[in-house]
Design a protein around this motif. Structure first.
Motif, short mmCIF file in Angstrom:
data_model
loop_
_atom_site.label_atom_id
_atom_site.label_comp_id
_atom_site.label_asym_id
_atom_site.label_seq_id
_atom_site.Cartn_x
_atom_site.Cartn_y
_atom_site.Cartn_z
N GLY A 97 45.95 32.56 35.97
CA GLY A 97 44.94 33.31 35.26
C GLY A 97 45.56 34.29 34.29
O GLY A 97 46.79 34.47 34.23
N ASP A 98 44.70 34.93 33.52
CA ASP A 98 45.11 35.83 32.44
C ASP A 98 45.87 37.04 33.00
O ASP A 98 45.40 37.71 33.94
CB ASP A 98 43.86 36.30 31.70
N ALA A 99 47.03 37.33 32.43
CA ALA A 99 47.81 38.49 32.85
C ALA A 99 47.07 39.79 32.57
O ALA A 99 47.38 40.83 33.16
CB ALA A 99 49.17 38.50 32.15
N PRO B 94 43.11 40.78 39.42
CA PRO B 94 43.56 41.91 38.61
C PRO B 94 44.52 41.43 37.53
O PRO B 94 44.80 40.23 37.42
CB PRO B 94 44.29 42.79 39.63
N GLY B 95 45.04 42.33 36.76
CA GLY B 95 46.08 41.99 35.79
C GLY B 95 47.43 41.89 36.47
O GLY B 95 47.60 42.26 37.64
N GLY B 96 48.39 41.36 35.75
CA GLY B 96 49.73 41.20 36.30
C GLY B 96 50.74 40.96 35.20
O GLY B 96 50.42 41.05 34.01
N THR B 97 51.94 40.62 35.60
CA THR B 97 53.01 40.37 34.65
C THR B 97 53.02 38.89 34.27
O THR B 97 53.05 38.02 35.15
CB THR B 97 54.37 40.75 35.25
N ALA B 98 52.97 38.60 32.98
CA ALA B 98 52.95 37.20 32.53
C ALA B 98 54.17 36.46 33.07
O ALA B 98 55.29 36.95 33.00
CB ALA B 98 52.93 37.15 31.00
N GLY B 99 53.92 35.27 33.62
CA GLY B 99 54.99 34.44 34.18
C GLY B 99 55.27 34.71 35.64
O GLY B 99 56.05 33.97 36.27
N GLU C 2 49.42 34.42 33.50
CA GLU C 2 49.84 33.81 32.24
C GLU C 2 49.39 34.69 31.07
O GLU C 2 48.34 35.33 31.13
CB GLU C 2 49.21 32.42 32.09
N ALA C 3 50.20 34.70 30.03
CA ALA C 3 49.83 35.43 28.82
C ALA C 3 48.74 34.68 28.09
O ALA C 3 48.81 33.46 27.91
CB ALA C 3 51.04 35.60 27.92
N LYS C 4 47.71 35.39 27.66
CA LYS C 4 46.61 34.75 26.96
C LYS C 4 47.04 34.44 25.53
O LYS C 4 47.63 35.29 24.85
CB LYS C 4 45.41 35.69 26.95
N PRO C 5 46.78 33.23 25.07
CA PRO C 5 47.18 32.87 23.70
C PRO C 5 46.55 33.76 22.65
O PRO C 5 45.45 34.22 22.81
CB PRO C 5 46.67 31.41 23.56
#
Length: 290
Positions: free
Chosen positions: A210-212, A258-263, A287-290
């Motif tokens: 999911g989205d970081a 929640p949010g998190g660190t991409a990768g 994952e980082a959102k494009p």
């Protein structure tokens, strides 16, 4: 008249003597500093703190814990409190400290300060995640030892210290050993055990990424969510708490990540009340959102 004065003086002396015979209460003992339940103290990052630099202690409640952040693991050791005296064990060398007001002073010359509410909430999430992972490793250790026919040294491997990466390695190594021996991997090591009908369990989630930035809706699947009555739940993605949206039915729970660190791939820990803790290791990737 002289006789009356003598009698009066004797009476006063007798009264004074009577007062001296009265049992007076013992002076009150000085107040001993005590830690409030579940209060977190962050150890100052100073050179002579050694392995404890940057760690934190949770004092009060049972048991108390020391959390040592390492990369990429967390270690959790036991802390004993007697009055204002604090002892940390399980790190190779016992450490002693004294709780004095708003300071925790260690005998080696460094100290600790109270953690902020936000940091305390983050630290509260670490312990159950690490413990759940190591509890699973303990079950795997026991089951795989039986499959391989080797001595079970579980008691020696799991002391007061939990370490998340070490517990991961125990599971990985035993799975490899069992496969090399040509035997079936125990469900305790694979996490593939099927829960009994109605048993509270978490079997998976979707999506697994999911989205970081946060706010991804995630469906947790399992069983026994509502069949034996209402229950509350908290869901942690790594050390960060998600938001419960609703119990869709007995087999599905909808949460918002929640949010998190991409990768970063994290464990997902579900804490039911009543019901306890259930862990999905390495289950969600930010994952980082494009």
């Amino acid at each position: 008249m002289r006789d009356l004065i003598i009698v009066a003086i004797a009476g006063l002396a007798g009264c004074g003597h009577a007062r001296n015979d009265v049992d007076h209460p013992a002076p009150a003992a000085p107040a001993v500093a005590a830690a409030p339940a579940s209060s977190w103290w962050e150890i100052d990052e100073v050179e002579d703190a050694g392995v404890l630099g940057g760690a934190a202690l949770r004092l009060g409640g049972e048991p108390a814990y020391l959390v040592m952040p390492t990369i990429p693991a967390y270690e959790v050791a036991r802390v004993t409190i007697v009055g204002s005296h604090v002892t940390v064990t399980g790190i190779g060398q016992d450490e002693a400290a004294e709780l004095v007001g708003d300071r925790l002073d260690f005998t080696r010359g460094f100290g600790a300060h109270r953690a902020s509410p936000a940091r305390s909430a983050e630290l509260d999430a670490i312990i159950p995640a690490v413990k759940a992972k190591c509890d699973r490793a303990r079950l795997c250790y026991r089951a795989a030892s039986a499959v391989l026919g080797i001595e079970n040294r579980e008691a020696g491997e799991f002391g007061p210290l939990f370490r998340s990466d070490a517990c991961d390695n125990i599971i990985t190594n035993f799975v490899s050993d069992v496969q090399e021996a040509g035997k079936s991997v125990p469900a305790e090591c694979s996490g593939s055990a099927s829960p009994a009908a109605g048993q509270l369990a978490i079997t998976g989630l979707e999506p697994a990424h999911g989205d970081a930035a946060g706010a991804t809706f995630v469906l947790l699947r399992g069983s026994g969510f509502t069949s034996d009555g209402p229950r509350a739940a908290k869901v942690y993605f790594g050390s960060r708490q998600g938001s419960i949206v609703r119990f869709a039915n007995d087999h599905e729970l909808v949460v918002q990540a929640p949010g998190g660190t991409a990768g970063e791939t994290v464990d997902v820990l579900v804490i039911f009340a009543p019901g306890g803790e259930l862990l999905l290791p390495h289950a969600f990737t930010f994952e980082a959102k494009p």
